[in-house]
Motif scaffolding. Structure first.
Motif, PDB file in Angstrom:
ATOM      1  N   ASP A  86      42.351   9.881-123.610  1.00 22.73           N
ATOM      2  CA  ASP A  86      41.363  10.831-123.077  1.00 22.73           C
ATOM      3  C   ASP A  86      41.625  11.127-121.602  1.00 22.73           C
ATOM      4  OD1 ASP A  86      40.076  11.032-125.498  1.00 22.73           O
ATOM      5  OD2 ASP A  86      38.391   9.744-124.947  1.00 22.73           O
ATOM      6  N   TRP A  87      41.961  10.095-120.829  1.00 25.10           N
ATOM      7  CA  TRP A  87      42.255  10.316-119.413  1.00 25.10           C
ATOM      8  C   TRP A  87      43.462  11.211-119.243  1.00 25.10           C
ATOM      9  CZ3 TRP A  87      41.968   4.482-117.695  1.00 25.10           C
ATOM     10  CH2 TRP A  87      40.627   4.099-117.589  1.00 25.10           C
ATOM     11  N   GLU A  88      44.510  10.953-120.016  1.00 24.17           N
ATOM     12  CA  GLU A  88      45.730  11.755-119.873  1.00 24.17           C
ATOM     13  C   GLU A  88      45.534  13.192-120.323  1.00 24.17           C
ATOM     14  OE1 GLU A  88      49.559  10.343-120.931  1.00 24.17           O
ATOM     15  OE2 GLU A  88      49.088   8.270-120.402  1.00 24.17           O
ATOM     16  N   GLN A  89      44.730  13.396-121.354  1.00 26.15           N
ATOM     17  CA  GLN A  89      44.520  14.739-121.878  1.00 26.15           C
ATOM     18  C   GLN A  89      43.451  15.499-121.099  1.00 26.15           C
ATOM     19  OE1 GLN A  89      43.603  14.000-125.987  1.00 26.15           O
ATOM     20  NE2 GLN A  89      45.712  13.458-126.497  1.00 26.15           N
ATOM     21  N   GLY A  90      42.778  14.804-120.175  1.00 23.92           N
ATOM     22  CA  GLY A  90      41.745  15.455-119.379  1.00 23.92           C
ATOM     23  C   GLY A  90      40.410  15.574-120.072  1.00 23.92           C
ATOM     24  N   ALA A  91      40.239  14.908-121.219  1.00 19.54           N
ATOM     25  CA  ALA A  91      38.964  14.967-121.918  1.00 19.54           C
ATOM     26  C   ALA A  91      37.886  14.214-121.140  1.00 19.54           C
ATOM     27  CB  ALA A  91      39.094  14.386-123.329  1.00 19.54           C
ATOM     28  N   HIS A  92      38.294  13.164-120.441  1.00 12.76           N
ATOM     29  CA  HIS A  92      37.389  12.375-119.599  1.00 12.76           C
ATOM     30  C   HIS A  92      38.135  11.988-118.333  1.00 12.76           C
ATOM     31  CE1 HIS A  92      34.398  11.950-122.754  1.00 12.76           C
ATOM     32  NE2 HIS A  92      35.370  11.628-123.579  1.00 12.76           N
ATOM     33  N   ARG A  93      37.370  11.757-117.281  1.00 12.16           N
ATOM     34  CA  ARG A  93      37.946  11.276-116.034  1.00 12.16           C
ATOM     35  C   ARG A  93      37.579   9.817-115.869  1.00 12.16           C
ATOM     36  NH1 ARG A  93      36.327  14.703-111.169  1.00 12.16           N
ATOM     37  NH2 ARG A  93      37.995  13.486-110.262  1.00 12.16           N
ATOM     38  N   PRO A  94      38.469   9.021-115.288  1.00 12.54           N
ATOM     39  CA  PRO A  94      38.139   7.620-115.043  1.00 12.54           C
ATOM     40  C   PRO A  94      36.933   7.504-114.114  1.00 12.54           C
ATOM     41  CG  PRO A  94      40.485   8.022-114.677  1.00 12.54           C
ATOM     42  CD  PRO A  94      39.835   9.344-114.872  1.00 12.54           C
ATOM     43  N   ASP A  95      35.993   6.590-114.455  1.00 10.41           N
ATOM     44  CA  ASP A  95      34.860   6.370-113.564  1.00 10.41           C
ATOM     45  C   ASP A  95      35.336   5.611-112.327  1.00 10.41           C
ATOM     46  OD1 ASP A  95      35.129   3.705-114.325  1.00 10.41           O
ATOM     47  OD2 ASP A  95      33.369   3.712-115.610  1.00 10.41           O
ATOM     48  N   LYS A  96      34.434   5.314-111.407  1.00  9.63           N
ATOM     49  CA  LYS A  96      34.825   4.706-110.135  1.00  9.63           C
ATOM     50  C   LYS A  96      35.515   3.357-110.342  1.00  9.63           C
ATOM     51  CE  LYS A  96      34.804   5.258-105.710  1.00  9.63           C
ATOM     52  NZ  LYS A  96      35.708   6.228-105.137  1.00  9.63           N
ATOM     53  N   ALA A  97      34.985   2.520-111.229  1.00  4.98           N
ATOM     54  CA  ALA A  97      35.600   1.215-111.472  1.00  4.98           C
ATOM     55  C   ALA A  97      37.011   1.377-112.039  1.00  4.98           C
ATOM     56  CB  ALA A  97      34.738   0.387-112.417  1.00  4.98           C
ATOM     57  N   ALA A  98      37.172   2.326-112.965  1.00  5.05           N
ATOM     58  CA  ALA A  98      38.496   2.566-113.549  1.00  5.05           C
ATOM     59  C   ALA A  98      39.456   3.125-112.497  1.00  5.05           C
ATOM     60  CB  ALA A  98      38.387   3.521-114.735  1.00  5.05           C
ATOM     61  N   GLN A  99      38.950   3.945-111.573  1.00  2.00           N
ATOM     62  CA  GLN A  99      39.792   4.472-110.499  1.00  2.00           C
ATOM     63  C   GLN A  99      40.310   3.339-109.622  1.00  2.00           C
ATOM     64  OE1 GLN A  99      37.651   7.488-108.324  1.00  2.00           O
ATOM     65  NE2 GLN A  99      37.321   8.736-110.142  1.00  2.00           N
ATOM     66  N   VAL A 100      39.435   2.365-109.348  1.00  2.00           N
ATOM     67  CA  VAL A 100      39.854   1.208-108.548  1.00  2.00           C
ATOM     68  C   VAL A 100      40.932   0.435-109.302  1.00  2.00           C
ATOM     69  CG1 VAL A 100      39.108  -1.017-107.607  1.00  2.00           C
ATOM     70  CG2 VAL A 100      37.690   1.028-107.277  1.00  2.00           C
ATOM     71  N   LEU A 101      40.710   0.189-110.593  1.00  2.00           N
ATOM     72  CA  LEU A 101      41.699  -0.523-111.400  1.00  2.00           C
ATOM     73  C   LEU A 101      43.038   0.214-111.398  1.00  2.00           C
ATOM     74  CD1 LEU A 101      42.556  -2.768-113.343  1.00  2.00           C
ATOM     75  CD2 LEU A 101      41.648  -1.357-115.209  1.00  2.00           C
ATOM     76  N   LEU A 102      43.007   1.517-111.584  1.00  2.00           N
ATOM     77  CA  LEU A 102      44.244   2.301-111.602  1.00  2.00           C
ATOM     78  C   LEU A 102      44.953   2.253-110.251  1.00  2.00           C
ATOM     79  CD1 LEU A 102      43.032   5.362-113.678  1.00  2.00           C
ATOM     80  CD2 LEU A 102      44.585   3.543-114.432  1.00  2.00           C
ATOM     81  N   THR A 103      44.184   2.254-109.167  1.00  2.00           N
ATOM     82  CA  THR A 103      44.779   2.151-107.838  1.00  2.00           C
ATOM     83  C   THR A 103      45.482   0.810-107.674  1.00  2.00           C
ATOM     84  OG1 THR A 103      43.126   3.638-106.913  1.00  2.00           O
ATOM     85  CG2 THR A 103      44.295   2.216-105.357  1.00  2.00           C
ATOM     86  N   VAL A 104      44.824  -0.265-108.117  1.00  3.22           N
ATOM     87  CA  VAL A 104      45.426  -1.600-108.008  1.00  3.22           C
ATOM     88  C   VAL A 104      46.656  -1.697-108.910  1.00  3.22           C
ATOM     89  CG1 VAL A 104      45.031  -4.073-108.354  1.00  3.22           C
ATOM     90  CG2 VAL A 104      43.239  -2.662-107.350  1.00  3.22           C
ATOM     91  N   ILE A 105      46.572  -1.156-110.115  1.00  3.04           N
ATOM     92  CA  ILE A 105      47.734  -1.138-111.009  1.00  3.04           C
ATOM     93  C   ILE A 105      48.889  -0.401-110.335  1.00  3.04           C
ATOM     94  CG2 ILE A 105      48.658  -0.207-113.167  1.00  3.04           C
ATOM     95  CD1 ILE A 105      45.881  -0.750-114.425  1.00  3.04           C
TER      96      ILE A 105
END
Length: 118
Positions: A86-105
């Motif tokens: 869903d994130w890759e297809q643009g159906a949903h955007r990562p919430d703030k916690a997921a954005q932090v996780l993606l930044t750390v990744i």
């Protein structure tokens, strides 16, 4: 405002309007800069605003940088496969916690993987 003075319409996401970029492509960098500065509805960001901005890596770019499939990325970082899709297809955007996780990744994927193993 009198009735009927506002025009509204809905865009069909399956059929977005076509853009003719020829005029933009023909502009010099300075002409583009001047056009951006003259747009009062969307002024360019200031240097201070850009300095405060934090970029969150896109899931697709991050996954490709790590040379992982969607399935491998989801499994390695304990994310639901459907969420990654869903994130890759643009159906949903990562919430703030997921954005932090993606930044750390993005900064240290091995440390995140190790932390999730224990």
């Amino acid at each position: 405002m009198k009735k009927g003075s506002i025009t509204s319409f809905k865009l069909d996401p399956k059929r977005p309007p076509k853009s003719d970029w020829r005029a933009f492509d023909a502009m010099t960098d300075e002409e583009r800069r001047q056009a951006a500065l003259s747009d009062l509805d969307a002024p360019p960001a200031t240097k201070a605003q850009l300095a405060r901005a934090r970029r969150v890596p896109t899931v697709g770019a991050l996954r490709k940088k790590l040379n992982l499939t969607q399935e491998e990325f989801a499994a390695r970082f304990h994310l639901p496969l459907g969420t990654v899709r869903d994130w890759e297809q643009g159906a949903h955007r990562p919430d703030k916690a997921a954005q932090v996780l993606l930044t750390v990744i993005g900064r240290d994927p091995d440390a995140v993987a190790r932390a999730l193993e224990s």
